[in-house]
Design a protein around this motif. Structure first.
Motif, PDB file in Angstrom:
ATOM      1  N   GLY A 163       0.799  -1.213   0.000  1.00 46.33           N
ATOM      2  CA  GLY A 163       0.000   0.000   0.000  1.00 46.33           C
ATOM      3  C   GLY A 163       0.836   1.269   0.000  1.00 46.33           C
ATOM      4  O   GLY A 163       0.324   2.350  -0.291  1.00 46.33           O
ATOM      5  N   HIS A 164       2.129   1.125   0.288  1.00 47.01           N
ATOM      6  CA  HIS A 164       3.012   2.292   0.344  1.00 47.01           C
ATOM      7  C   HIS A 164       3.844   2.457  -0.925  1.00 47.01           C
ATOM      8  O   HIS A 164       4.764   3.267  -0.964  1.00 47.01           O
ATOM      9  N   THR A 165       3.510   1.687  -1.972  1.00 48.46           N
ATOM     10  CA  THR A 165       4.197   1.866  -3.246  1.00 48.46           C
ATOM     11  C   THR A 165       3.695   3.128  -3.943  1.00 48.46           C
ATOM     12  O   THR A 165       2.664   3.695  -3.584  1.00 48.46           O
ATOM     13  N   ASP A 166       4.437   3.576  -4.958  1.00 45.57           N
ATOM     14  CA  ASP A 166       4.124   4.820  -5.659  1.00 45.57           C
ATOM     15  C   ASP A 166       2.763   4.741  -6.349  1.00 45.57           C
ATOM     16  O   ASP A 166       2.470   3.782  -7.065  1.00 45.57           O
ATOM     17  N   PHE A 167       1.959   5.768  -6.134  1.00 45.24           N
ATOM     18  CA  PHE A 167       0.638   5.845  -6.755  1.00 45.24           C
ATOM     19  C   PHE A 167       0.756   6.271  -8.216  1.00 45.24           C
ATOM     20  O   PHE A 167       1.515   7.186  -8.552  1.00 45.24           O
ATOM     21  N   ALA A 168      -0.018   5.597  -9.068  1.00 49.71           N
ATOM     22  CA  ALA A 168      -0.110   5.965 -10.482  1.00 49.71           C
ATOM     23  C   ALA A 168      -1.579   6.183 -10.821  1.00 49.71           C
ATOM     24  O   ALA A 168      -2.400   5.279 -10.627  1.00 49.71           O
ATOM     25  N   PRO A 169      -1.973   7.370 -11.294  1.00 48.73           N
ATOM     26  CA  PRO A 169      -3.382   7.629 -11.616  1.00 48.73           C
ATOM     27  C   PRO A 169      -3.885   6.657 -12.680  1.00 48.73           C
ATOM     28  O   PRO A 169      -3.256   6.514 -13.737  1.00 48.73           O
ATOM     29  N   PRO A 170      -5.001   5.972 -12.438  1.00 46.34           N
ATOM     30  CA  PRO A 170      -5.499   4.995 -13.407  1.00 46.34           C
ATOM     31  C   PRO A 170      -6.317   5.592 -14.547  1.00 46.34           C
ATOM     32  O   PRO A 170      -6.610   4.893 -15.514  1.00 46.34           O
ATOM     33  N   THR A 171      -6.710   6.867 -14.431  1.00 46.13           N
ATOM     34  CA  THR A 171      -7.520   7.506 -15.467  1.00 46.13           C
ATOM     35  C   THR A 171      -6.989   8.907 -15.744  1.00 46.13           C
ATOM     36  O   THR A 171      -6.314   9.517 -14.903  1.00 46.13           O
ATOM     37  N   ALA A 172      -7.338   9.428 -16.915  1.00 46.90           N
ATOM     38  CA  ALA A 172      -6.927  10.787 -17.275  1.00 46.90           C
ATOM     39  C   ALA A 172      -7.525  11.817 -16.323  1.00 46.90           C
ATOM     40  O   ALA A 172      -6.903  12.843 -16.034  1.00 46.90           O
ATOM     41  N   ALA A 173      -8.741  11.538 -15.809  1.00 43.98           N
ATOM     42  CA  ALA A 173      -9.406  12.479 -14.903  1.00 43.98           C
ATOM     43  C   ALA A 173      -8.643  12.652 -13.597  1.00 43.98           C
ATOM     44  O   ALA A 173      -8.799  13.667 -12.912  1.00 43.98           O
ATOM     45  N   LEU A 174      -7.800  11.682 -13.265  1.00 39.40           N
ATOM     46  CA  LEU A 174      -7.037  11.747 -12.019  1.00 39.40           C
ATOM     47  C   LEU A 174      -5.566  12.079 -12.265  1.00 39.40           C
ATOM     48  O   LEU A 174      -4.746  12.012 -11.337  1.00 39.40           O
ATOM     49  N   ALA A 175      -5.226  12.461 -13.484  1.00 41.60           N
ATOM     50  CA  ALA A 175      -3.829  12.698 -13.832  1.00 41.60           C
ATOM     51  C   ALA A 175      -3.201  13.812 -13.009  1.00 41.60           C
ATOM     52  O   ALA A 175      -1.996  13.785 -12.716  1.00 41.60           O
ATOM     53  N   ASP A 176      -3.994  14.812 -12.615  1.00 42.40           N
ATOM     54  CA  ASP A 176      -3.454  15.939 -11.853  1.00 42.40           C
ATOM     55  C   ASP A 176      -3.355  15.659 -10.360  1.00 42.40           C
ATOM     56  O   ASP A 176      -2.880  16.523  -9.604  1.00 42.40           O
ATOM     57  N   LEU A 177      -3.800  14.487  -9.932  1.00 40.00           N
ATOM     58  CA  LEU A 177      -3.809  14.197  -8.496  1.00 40.00           C
ATOM     59  C   LEU A 177      -2.396  14.103  -7.920  1.00 40.00           C
ATOM     60  O   LEU A 177      -2.135  14.595  -6.818  1.00 40.00           O
ATOM     61  N   VAL A 178      -1.478  13.486  -8.650  1.00 46.23           N
ATOM     62  CA  VAL A 178      -0.110  13.347  -8.135  1.00 46.23           C
ATOM     63  C   VAL A 178       0.580  14.699  -7.984  1.00 46.23           C
ATOM     64  O   VAL A 178       1.099  15.009  -6.893  1.00 46.23           O
ATOM     65  N   PRO A 179       0.623  15.550  -9.016  1.00 46.65           N
ATOM     66  CA  PRO A 179       1.257  16.867  -8.800  1.00 46.65           C
ATOM     67  C   PRO A 179       0.558  17.692  -7.728  1.00 46.65           C
ATOM     68  O   PRO A 179       1.207  18.448  -6.999  1.00 46.65           O
ATOM     69  N   TYR A 180      -0.768  17.534  -7.605  1.00 47.38           N
ATOM     70  CA  TYR A 180      -1.522  18.247  -6.565  1.00 47.38           C
ATOM     71  C   TYR A 180      -1.019  17.833  -5.184  1.00 47.38           C
ATOM     72  O   TYR A 180      -0.772  18.685  -4.315  1.00 47.38           O
ATOM     73  N   LEU A 181      -0.851  16.530  -4.964  1.00 41.08           N
ATOM     74  CA  LEU A 181      -0.432  16.044  -3.651  1.00 41.08           C
ATOM     75  C   LEU A 181       1.050  16.271  -3.392  1.00 41.08           C
ATOM     76  O   LEU A 181       1.471  16.437  -2.243  1.00 41.08           O
ATOM     77  N   TYR A 185       3.335  16.634  -0.047  1.00 43.83           N
ATOM     78  CA  TYR A 185       3.923  15.380   0.425  1.00 43.83           C
ATOM     79  C   TYR A 185       5.115  14.988  -0.441  1.00 43.83           C
ATOM     80  O   TYR A 185       5.081  15.114  -1.660  1.00 43.83           O
ATOM     81  N   ASP A 186       6.153  14.472   0.215  1.00 37.70           N
ATOM     82  CA  ASP A 186       7.327  14.009  -0.520  1.00 37.70           C
ATOM     83  C   ASP A 186       7.035  12.754  -1.320  1.00 37.70           C
ATOM     84  O   ASP A 186       7.610  12.550  -2.387  1.00 37.70           O
ATOM     85  N   HIS A 187       6.156  11.918  -0.786  1.00 36.68           N
ATOM     86  CA  HIS A 187       5.864  10.633  -1.432  1.00 36.68           C
ATOM     87  C   HIS A 187       4.360  10.445  -1.555  1.00 36.68           C
ATOM     88  O   HIS A 187       3.633  10.540  -0.554  1.00 36.68           O
ATOM     89  N   VAL A 188       3.893  10.183  -2.751  1.00 40.31           N
ATOM     90  CA  VAL A 188       2.470   9.939  -2.989  1.00 40.31           C
ATOM     91  C   VAL A 188       2.285   8.440  -3.195  1.00 40.31           C
ATOM     92  O   VAL A 188       2.632   7.884  -4.237  1.00 40.31           O
TER      93      VAL A 188
END
Length: 337
Positions: A163-181, A185-188
């Motif tokens: 559960g602590h591995t790197d998150f990858a957005p599964p859809t285009a609608a969530l593509a901005d979630l990683v840069p947002y977080l 946070y240092d690690h998403v």
């Protein structure tokens, strides 16, 4: 009833702790003593257990405790609670004859072979080969993962911190979630978005995309609450006037959960089945579109057909962790592990 028949079991989580004294004859559904406690109200596990045992009045001398964190040599630092748990130290401090400590997802994995049809909700029937590896993914306060491998005679649960591995957005609608977080946070990780602690982060993401969508009364309720997750889930589940942002949160949460379940299936080759456990998924069954969930689970390009053959089920028995904890503890008492 003999003392040797009794076992103290506990599901020690970042939010709540469920402790029971049980016997082999009565099982976990007929405890001799039990308590649901808020973990954060205690400075450590010893204090919590001492208080429980003082009121239980049952002469139990052996314990098996499932904790939300990695366990190494009987010791654990809980991931979402500032507790250190040391089985040997607890054994001495509580004057027990034995205290076993195991990861909570490993505990759920110990329950998988003994679950009944009523304990499960099928999302994808699939076709599981005999003795194939199985896996468990469980969003609660955090996101836990584990798997079970066949050793020639039985399934052997193995813990994981996937559960602590790197998150990858599964859809285009969530593509901005990683840069947002990453602004905060240092690690998403997957846990950062697919868990009880992650749901408020998803809410903030969707709210900040269009702040005018947020209901002022709901915003005030969030501001007044220490725990936003139940409010968000309840608002999403509201039959008459569901909160649009909260529904978007739940849709995203389920899509991410399905995608990571598919990742887990590929990583451990879990052709024997994926089990969705934890406290959150059963609550969301009214909003879970089985076809969409399975489609997101299978969306792995050339391996989509392989994943479509894997059974996917939700564990709806709320006592699965304690069931596995007791199964492990009694096996240890009988020297069967």
């Amino acid at each position: 009833m003999q003392n040797s028949d009794l076992l103290l079991i506990g599901d020690i989580g970042g939010t709540k702790t469920d402790v029971r004294v049980v016997s082999m004859s009565g099982g976990i559904t007929q405890p001799l003593a039990r308590a649901h406690l808020k973990s954060a109200e205690y400075p450590d596990l010893k204090t919590l257990l001492s208080e429980f045992l003082a009121t239980a009045g049952v002469p139990v001398m052996q314990a098996c405790l499932a904790v939300a964190g990695p366990v190494i040599n009987g010791r654990a630092q809980l991931t979402n609670l500032p507790w250190e748990v040391d089985g040997a130290a607890l054994c001495a401090e509580l004057a027990f004859t034995s205290v076993d400590v195991l990861n909570d997802l490993a505990a759920i994995a110990h329950a998988i072979p003994v679950l009944q049809a009523a304990d499960l909700k099928i999302l994808n029937a699939g076709q599981a080969p005999d003795t194939a590896t199985k896996a468990v993914i469980a969003p609660g306060t955090g996101l836990g993962e584990a798997f079970l491998v066949w050793d020639g005679g039985r399934y052997r649960p193995q813990p994981s911190e996937g559960g602590h591995t790197d998150f990858a957005p599964p859809t285009a609608a969530l593509a901005d979630l990683v840069p947002y977080l990453r602004r905060r946070y240092d690690h998403v990780s997957y846990e950062l978005v697919c868990s009880g602690i992650g749901i408020p982060r998803l809410y903030e993401f969707f709210r900040d995309q269009d702040p005018a969508r947020e209901n002022p009364e709901f915003a005030a309720a969030l501001a007044a609450s220490a725990d936003h997750t139940p409010l968000i889930l309840n608002a999403a589940l509201h039959a008459d006037t569901p909160c649009p942002i909260c529904r978007a949160v739940v849709d995203a949460f389920l899509t991410i959960l399905a995608a990571e379940a598919g990742n887990l299936a590929l990583k451990v080759f879990a052709l024997g089945g994926i089990y969705i456990a934890g406290g959150i998924p059963p609550r969301l069954l009214p909003l879970l579109d089985e076809r969409r969930f399975v489609d997101a689970f299978c969306a792995k390009g050339r391996f989509a057909k392989l994943l479509a053959q894997i059974p996917v089920q939700v564990v709806v028995n709320p006592d699965a962790t304690l069931m596995g904890t007791a199964t492990y503890g009694w096996a240890r008492m009988q020297h069967d592990l």
